[in-house]
Design a protein around this motif. Structure first.
Motif, PDB file in Angstrom:
ATOM      1  N   CYS A 177      -6.866  -3.302  -7.624  1.00  0.00           N
ATOM      2  CA  CYS A 177      -7.817  -4.171  -6.893  1.00  0.00           C
ATOM      3  C   CYS A 177      -7.593  -5.706  -7.881  1.00  0.00           C
ATOM      4  O   CYS A 177      -8.209  -6.664  -7.484  1.00  0.00           O
ATOM      5  CB  CYS A 177      -9.347  -4.129  -6.905  1.00  0.00           C
ATOM      6  N   SER A 178      -6.761  -5.766  -9.039  1.00  0.00           N
ATOM      7  CA  SER A 178      -6.513  -6.831  -9.679  1.00  0.00           C
ATOM      8  C   SER A 178      -7.752  -7.115 -10.747  1.00  0.00           C
ATOM      9  O   SER A 178      -7.486  -8.108 -11.177  1.00  0.00           O
ATOM     10  CB  SER A 178      -5.956  -7.759  -8.915  1.00  0.00           C
ATOM     11  N   GLU A 179      -8.721  -6.723 -10.606  1.00  0.00           N
ATOM     12  CA  GLU A 179      -9.826  -6.799 -11.351  1.00  0.00           C
ATOM     13  C   GLU A 179      -9.504  -6.485 -12.968  1.00  0.00           C
ATOM     14  O   GLU A 179      -8.556  -5.465 -13.122  1.00  0.00           O
ATOM     15  CB  GLU A 179     -10.980  -6.216 -11.138  1.00  0.00           C
ATOM     16  N   ASP A 180      -9.985  -7.166 -13.944  1.00  0.00           N
ATOM     17  CA  ASP A 180      -9.675  -6.808 -15.361  1.00  0.00           C
ATOM     18  C   ASP A 180     -10.342  -5.559 -15.633  1.00  0.00           C
ATOM     19  O   ASP A 180     -11.450  -5.152 -15.320  1.00  0.00           O
ATOM     20  CB  ASP A 180     -10.190  -7.910 -16.095  1.00  0.00           C
ATOM     21  N   CYS A 181      -9.614  -4.654 -16.488  1.00  0.00           N
ATOM     22  CA  CYS A 181     -10.288  -3.436 -16.967  1.00  0.00           C
ATOM     23  C   CYS A 181      -9.723  -3.042 -18.314  1.00  0.00           C
ATOM     24  O   CYS A 181      -8.404  -3.438 -18.663  1.00  0.00           O
ATOM     25  CB  CYS A 181      -9.864  -2.060 -16.037  1.00  0.00           C
ATOM     26  N   GLU A 182     -10.716  -2.497 -19.108  1.00  0.00           N
ATOM     27  CA  GLU A 182     -10.121  -2.501 -20.509  1.00  0.00           C
ATOM     28  C   GLU A 182      -9.597  -0.998 -20.581  1.00  0.00           C
ATOM     29  O   GLU A 182      -9.870   0.091 -19.786  1.00  0.00           O
ATOM     30  CB  GLU A 182     -11.368  -2.699 -21.430  1.00  0.00           C
ATOM     31  N   GLN A 183      -8.381  -1.028 -21.081  1.00  0.00           N
ATOM     32  CA  GLN A 183      -7.502   0.459 -21.588  1.00  0.00           C
ATOM     33  C   GLN A 183      -7.362   0.639 -22.894  1.00  0.00           C
ATOM     34  O   GLN A 183      -7.099  -0.174 -23.695  1.00  0.00           O
ATOM     35  CB  GLN A 183      -6.421   0.344 -20.810  1.00  0.00           C
TER      36      GLN A 183
ATOM     37  N   PHE B 124       3.672   0.630 -28.230  1.00  0.00           N
ATOM     38  CA  PHE B 124       2.446   0.008 -27.621  1.00  0.00           C
ATOM     39  C   PHE B 124       2.799   0.235 -26.139  1.00  0.00           C
ATOM     40  O   PHE B 124       1.873   0.401 -25.471  1.00  0.00           O
ATOM     41  CB  PHE B 124       2.365  -1.491 -28.166  1.00  0.00           C
ATOM     42  N   VAL B 125       3.986  -0.442 -25.651  1.00  0.00           N
ATOM     43  CA  VAL B 125       4.110  -0.584 -24.433  1.00  0.00           C
ATOM     44  C   VAL B 125       4.257   1.052 -23.584  1.00  0.00           C
ATOM     45  O   VAL B 125       3.698   1.028 -22.729  1.00  0.00           O
ATOM     46  CB  VAL B 125       5.828  -0.988 -23.897  1.00  0.00           C
ATOM     47  N   LEU B 126       4.885   1.896 -24.505  1.00  0.00           N
ATOM     48  CA  LEU B 126       4.751   3.274 -24.002  1.00  0.00           C
ATOM     49  C   LEU B 126       3.332   3.884 -24.052  1.00  0.00           C
ATOM     50  O   LEU B 126       2.963   4.821 -23.180  1.00  0.00           O
ATOM     51  CB  LEU B 126       5.640   4.306 -24.881  1.00  0.00           C
ATOM     52  N   ALA B 127       2.259   3.464 -24.634  1.00  0.00           N
ATOM     53  CA  ALA B 127       0.906   3.774 -24.979  1.00  0.00           C
ATOM     54  C   ALA B 127       0.342   3.157 -23.726  1.00  0.00           C
ATOM     55  O   ALA B 127      -0.742   3.880 -23.451  1.00  0.00           O
ATOM     56  CB  ALA B 127       0.200   3.423 -26.117  1.00  0.00           C
ATOM     57  N   LEU B 128       0.664   2.397 -23.052  1.00  0.00           N
ATOM     58  CA  LEU B 128      -0.052   1.615 -21.893  1.00  0.00           C
ATOM     59  C   LEU B 128       0.035   2.747 -20.930  1.00  0.00           C
ATOM     60  O   LEU B 128       1.003   3.291 -20.394  1.00  0.00           O
ATOM     61  CB  LEU B 128       0.420   0.354 -21.415  1.00  0.00           C
ATOM     62  N   PRO B 129      -1.021   2.802 -19.812  1.00  0.00           N
ATOM     63  CA  PRO B 129      -0.929   3.501 -18.589  1.00  0.00           C
ATOM     64  C   PRO B 129      -0.041   2.877 -17.564  1.00  0.00           C
ATOM     65  O   PRO B 129       0.205   1.610 -17.370  1.00  0.00           O
ATOM     66  CB  PRO B 129      -2.295   3.443 -17.999  1.00  0.00           C
ATOM     67  N   PRO B 130       0.996   3.641 -17.135  1.00  0.00           N
ATOM     68  CA  PRO B 130       1.691   2.994 -15.963  1.00  0.00           C
ATOM     69  C   PRO B 130       0.908   2.490 -14.821  1.00  0.00           C
ATOM     70  O   PRO B 130       1.645   1.622 -14.071  1.00  0.00           O
ATOM     71  CB  PRO B 130       2.510   4.338 -15.391  1.00  0.00           C
ATOM     72  N   LYS B 131      -0.211   2.826 -14.379  1.00  0.00           N
ATOM     73  CA  LYS B 131      -0.925   2.425 -13.371  1.00  0.00           C
ATOM     74  C   LYS B 131      -2.286   2.355 -13.705  1.00  0.00           C
ATOM     75  O   LYS B 131      -3.227   3.271 -13.469  1.00  0.00           O
ATOM     76  CB  LYS B 131      -0.962   3.515 -12.208  1.00  0.00           C
ATOM     77  N   PRO B 132      -2.735   1.173 -14.464  1.00  0.00           N
ATOM     78  CA  PRO B 132      -4.058   1.032 -14.891  1.00  0.00           C
ATOM     79  C   PRO B 132      -5.107   0.670 -14.004  1.00  0.00           C
ATOM     80  O   PRO B 132      -4.759   0.063 -12.830  1.00  0.00           O
ATOM     81  CB  PRO B 132      -3.758  -0.274 -15.729  1.00  0.00           C
ATOM     82  N   LEU B 133      -6.271   1.616 -14.029  1.00  0.00           N
ATOM     83  CA  LEU B 133      -7.174   1.380 -12.923  1.00  0.00           C
ATOM     84  C   LEU B 133      -8.529   1.064 -13.548  1.00  0.00           C
ATOM     85  O   LEU B 133      -8.670   1.525 -14.615  1.00  0.00           O
ATOM     86  CB  LEU B 133      -7.510   2.977 -12.282  1.00  0.00           C
ATOM     87  N   CYS B 134      -9.455   0.030 -12.825  1.00  0.00           N
ATOM     88  CA  CYS B 134     -10.880  -0.061 -13.398  1.00  0.00           C
ATOM     89  C   CYS B 134     -11.584   1.325 -13.344  1.00  0.00           C
ATOM     90  O   CYS B 134     -12.579   1.159 -14.148  1.00  0.00           O
ATOM     91  CB  CYS B 134     -11.166  -1.276 -12.570  1.00  0.00           C
TER      92      CYS B 134
END
Length: 173
Positions: free
Chosen positions: A73-79, A123-133
């Motif tokens: 949805c392109s809304e900001d979400c904290e990961q 850091f980049v490897l720790a980010l989720p490949p598909k961040p979801l709100c």
């Protein structure tokens, strides 16, 4: 991306612990790599470097959180970023990768490790490949672009794509 060079000769055989809390490093790297993320909770890394004759073993932790756009949805979400890592970085073989690509370089007989590159990669490897709100995010309407999490739209569900009509009567046995 910022470089943080450490001379391996200055590190004892039992290793040395480094702490990184400078948010400027992360902000500059995000800007340089044009990653659409902002730091929500300070990113902190604690790294132990154990040198040897061909490179160094790097063990560490990376913690904090970033705000990323939701993939649906392109809304900001904290990961949350909470990662432990262990990598071995070695001198490139003769004729192998260039000194610019390697994280361990030898200049004038002195080996240096680019800890900045190691930290950024982790850091980049720790980010989720598909961040979801949220797990049940409904995403955007493909017709009007409205966010289905806030309101249902009156758009008719997409009809069948005529280019795929050949597959409608396909039977798999």
């Amino acid at each position: 991306m910022s470089k943080i060079w450490v001379e391996l000769a200055d590190i004892p055989a039992e290793g040395r612990v480094f702490s990184f809390e400078d948010q400027g490093f992360w902000q500059e790297s995000l800007r340089t790599c044009v990653l659409s993320a902002t730091i929500a909770a300070p990113l902190r890394a604690e790294v132990t470097v154990l040198p040897d004759e061909r490179g160094a073993l790097v063990r560490g932790t990376l913690r904090g959180s970033v705000v990323l756009p939701c993939d649906r949805c392109s809304e900001d979400c904290e990961q949350t970023v909470d990662e432990e890592f262990e990598v071995y970085e070695e001198l490139p073989a003769e004729g192998g990768e260039s000194a610019e690509e390697s994280r361990v370089v030898e200049e004038d007989g002195v080996q240096r490790l680019n800890l900045g590159a190691v930290l950024w990669e982790q850091f980049v490897l720790a980010l989720p490949p598909k961040p979801l709100c949220r797990e049940d995010c409904k995403g955007l309407c493909p017709r009007c672009g409205g966010n289905r999490n806030f309101q249902e739209c009156d758009c008719a569900e997409g009809g069948n794509d005529p280019r795929l009509s050949v597959f409608r009567n396909l039977k798999i046995s």
